[in-house]
Design a protein around this motif. Sequence first.
Motif, PDB file in Angstrom:
ATOM      1  N   ALA A 115       0.825  -1.212   0.000  1.00 20.61           N
ATOM      2  CA  ALA A 115       0.000   0.000   0.000  1.00 20.61           C
ATOM      3  C   ALA A 115       0.860   1.263   0.000  1.00 20.61           C
ATOM      4  N   ILE A 116       1.878   1.286   0.867  1.00 21.66           N
ATOM      5  CA  ILE A 116       2.749   2.464   0.945  1.00 21.66           C
ATOM      6  C   ILE A 116       3.548   2.641  -0.342  1.00 21.66           C
ATOM      7  N   ALA A 117       4.074   1.535  -0.851  1.00 22.33           N
ATOM      8  CA  ALA A 117       4.858   1.606  -2.093  1.00 22.33           C
ATOM      9  C   ALA A 117       3.985   2.053  -3.268  1.00 22.33           C
ATOM     10  N   SER A 118       2.743   1.585  -3.303  1.00 21.77           N
ATOM     11  CA  SER A 118       1.822   2.000  -4.367  1.00 21.77           C
ATOM     12  C   SER A 118       1.588   3.502  -4.327  1.00 21.77           C
ATOM     13  N   ALA A 119       1.482   4.046  -3.118  1.00 18.24           N
ATOM     14  CA  ALA A 119       1.259   5.486  -2.969  1.00 18.24           C
ATOM     15  C   ALA A 119       2.461   6.305  -3.436  1.00 18.24           C
ATOM     16  N   LEU A 120       3.631   5.680  -3.429  1.00 14.03           N
ATOM     17  CA  LEU A 120       4.856   6.382  -3.831  1.00 14.03           C
ATOM     18  C   LEU A 120       5.292   6.041  -5.255  1.00 14.03           C
ATOM     19  N   ALA A 121       4.501   5.251  -5.958  1.00 14.70           N
ATOM     20  CA  ALA A 121       4.889   4.779  -7.295  1.00 14.70           C
ATOM     21  C   ALA A 121       5.131   5.944  -8.250  1.00 14.70           C
ATOM     22  N   PRO A 122       6.278   5.960  -8.935  1.00 14.27           N
ATOM     23  CA  PRO A 122       6.594   7.056  -9.847  1.00 14.27           C
ATOM     24  C   PRO A 122       6.055   6.852 -11.265  1.00 14.27           C
ATOM     25  N   ASN A 123       5.704   5.598 -11.588  1.00 22.41           N
ATOM     26  CA  ASN A 123       5.239   5.328 -12.952  1.00 22.41           C
ATOM     27  C   ASN A 123       4.345   4.092 -12.971  1.00 22.41           C
ATOM     28  N   LEU A 124       3.845   3.770 -14.156  1.00 18.60           N
ATOM     29  CA  LEU A 124       2.890   2.672 -14.317  1.00 18.60           C
ATOM     30  C   LEU A 124       3.482   1.322 -13.921  1.00 18.60           C
ATOM     31  N   ILE A 125       4.685   1.028 -14.382  1.00 16.36           N
ATOM     32  CA  ILE A 125       5.301  -0.277 -14.108  1.00 16.36           C
ATOM     33  C   ILE A 125       5.470  -0.491 -12.612  1.00 16.36           C
ATOM     34  N   CYS A 126       5.970   0.528 -11.930  1.00 17.74           N
ATOM     35  CA  CYS A 126       6.159   0.414 -10.477  1.00 17.74           C
ATOM     36  C   CYS A 126       4.826   0.223  -9.767  1.00 17.74           C
ATOM     37  N   LEU A 127       3.805   0.947 -10.219  1.00 20.69           N
ATOM     38  CA  LEU A 127       2.489   0.818  -9.594  1.00 20.69           C
ATOM     39  C   LEU A 127       1.948  -0.597  -9.762  1.00 20.69           C
ATOM     40  N   LEU A 128       2.138  -1.182 -10.929  1.00 23.53           N
ATOM     41  CA  LEU A 128       1.676  -2.555 -11.162  1.00 23.53           C
ATOM     42  C   LEU A 128       2.410  -3.542 -10.248  1.00 23.53           C
ATOM     43  N   ILE A 129       3.711  -3.357 -10.102  1.00 22.02           N
ATOM     44  CA  ILE A 129       4.500  -4.247  -9.238  1.00 22.02           C
ATOM     45  C   ILE A 129       4.050  -4.131  -7.787  1.00 22.02           C
ATOM     46  N   PHE A 130       3.860  -2.899  -7.328  1.00 21.84           N
ATOM     47  CA  PHE A 130       3.483  -2.679  -5.935  1.00 21.84           C
ATOM     48  C   PHE A 130       2.048  -3.143  -5.656  1.00 21.84           C
ATOM     49  N   ARG A 131       1.156  -2.957  -6.622  1.00 19.89           N
ATOM     50  CA  ARG A 131      -0.216  -3.451  -6.446  1.00 19.89           C
ATOM     51  C   ARG A 131      -0.240  -4.980  -6.439  1.00 19.89           C
ATOM     52  N   PHE A 132       0.682  -5.597  -7.159  1.00 18.75           N
ATOM     53  CA  PHE A 132       0.784  -7.060  -7.141  1.00 18.75           C
ATOM     54  C   PHE A 132       1.225  -7.533  -5.754  1.00 18.75           C
ATOM     55  N   ILE A 133       2.215  -6.848  -5.170  1.00 21.38           N
ATOM     56  CA  ILE A 133       2.663  -7.182  -3.816  1.00 21.38           C
ATOM     57  C   ILE A 133       1.519  -7.009  -2.827  1.00 21.38           C
ATOM     58  N   LEU A 134       0.787  -5.924  -2.970  1.00 21.88           N
ATOM     59  CA  LEU A 134      -0.378  -5.686  -2.121  1.00 21.88           C
ATOM     60  C   LEU A 134      -1.373  -6.835  -2.230  1.00 21.88           C
ATOM     61  N   GLY A 135      -1.620  -7.279  -3.447  1.00 23.05           N
ATOM     62  CA  GLY A 135      -2.573  -8.362  -3.676  1.00 23.05           C
ATOM     63  C   GLY A 135      -2.131  -9.668  -3.040  1.00 23.05           C
ATOM     64  N   LEU A 136      -0.830  -9.931  -3.029  1.00 16.41           N
ATOM     65  CA  LEU A 136      -0.335 -11.141  -2.371  1.00 16.41           C
ATOM     66  C   LEU A 136      -0.673 -11.119  -0.879  1.00 16.41           C
ATOM     67  N   GLY A 137      -0.489  -9.951  -0.263  1.00 14.51           N
ATOM     68  CA  GLY A 137      -0.818  -9.823   1.150  1.00 14.51           C
ATOM     69  C   GLY A 137      -2.306  -9.982   1.409  1.00 14.51           C
ATOM     70  N   ILE A 138      -3.128  -9.419   0.534  1.00  6.74           N
ATOM     71  CA  ILE A 138      -4.581  -9.541   0.664  1.00  6.74           C
ATOM     72  C   ILE A 138      -4.998 -11.000   0.537  1.00  6.74           C
ATOM     73  N   GLY A 139      -4.457 -11.669  -0.470  1.00  7.94           N
ATOM     74  CA  GLY A 139      -4.808 -13.068  -0.687  1.00  7.94           C
ATOM     75  C   GLY A 139      -4.400 -13.952   0.469  1.00  7.94           C
ATOM     76  N   GLY A 140      -3.255 -13.663   1.075  1.00  7.75           N
ATOM     77  CA  GLY A 140      -2.812 -14.446   2.214  1.00  7.75           C
ATOM     78  C   GLY A 140      -3.659 -14.205   3.445  1.00  7.75           C
ATOM     79  N   ASP A 141      -4.209 -13.011   3.560  1.00  8.55           N
ATOM     80  CA  ASP A 141      -4.980 -12.671   4.753  1.00  8.55           C
ATOM     81  C   ASP A 141      -6.354 -13.332   4.775  1.00  8.55           C
ATOM     82  N   TYR A 142      -6.983 -13.465   3.628  1.00 10.69           N
ATOM     83  CA  TYR A 142      -8.348 -13.999   3.576  1.00 10.69           C
ATOM     84  C   TYR A 142      -8.485 -15.372   4.240  1.00 10.69           C
ATOM     85  N   PRO A 143      -7.765 -16.389   3.785  1.00  9.08           N
ATOM     86  CA  PRO A 143      -7.954 -17.715   4.389  1.00  9.08           C
ATOM     87  C   PRO A 143      -7.503 -17.791   5.840  1.00  9.08           C
TER      88      PRO A 143
END
Length: 224
Positions: A115-143
Amino acid sequence: MIVEDKSVDTHSTSSAHTHSVLEQLDNSTLSGFHLKAMITSGMGFFTDAYDLFIIGVALAILTPLWHLNTFEVSLIGSTSLIAAALGSIIFGRIADFVGRKAIYGFTLIVLAIGAIASALAPNLICLLIFRFILGLGIGGDYPLSATLMSEYANRKDRGKLITMVFSMQGAGLVLAPLIAIVLLSIHLNNDLVWRLMLGIGAVPALATFYLRRQIAETRASRWQ
C-alpha cells in the motif's frame, strides 16, 4: 530386551491435549477473548476491502494525470485481484507447515508495504508491481483470518462471529469512498490525493499487526 516406543506415547498425549483444547473452545461461553479475535480477524477483511475498492476511485484521478489508456486502467484495476488469488494459495500452504501465527502478521506487513509503495509509485510499471505485492498480502490474509476465527469461536456463537468478521469487509467498502470524498473536498493537489487514498490502506494493517502477534495459536493449526 524390550524397547519402548516413546514416540507413540508422545503422539497420543499430544493428540489428547489438542482434542481437549478444541473441546474447551467449542463449549466456552462468549467472552472478551472471542470479541478480540473477531476484531483482529475482521480488521484484515476491512483492510482488504478498502485496498481493493479504493483503486477504482484513485484511477478516476490518476487516468488523466498519467494519460492512461483503457488497457492500462484495466491492468491496474485487476492486478491485485490476480495476485490475491495467488497469495491465498501460497500463504495458505505455507501456514499449514509453519503455523498460522507465524504467517498471520507477515501478511499484514506485505499488505502495508504494498500500500505504501503504491502510494509512492513514480510510474505505471512500479504501480503494477506494488499493487501485485499488495494483492499477495490480501490473498494471504483472507484464508488465515477466516480460519483463525472459526478455530477460536465457540460452537454456539461460531456462525455469528464469522459473520461479524465478514461484515467488516462491508465497512471497508463504505469507508473507501468516504475517505475519497473528504480528500477531494479539501481541494488538495490531485497527484497527492490519489497517493493518500492508496497509502491510507496501510494504516489499519499496521494498527492491527500488534493484535495479531498477540493471538495465541491452537495446536490444531499446525500439521501434526
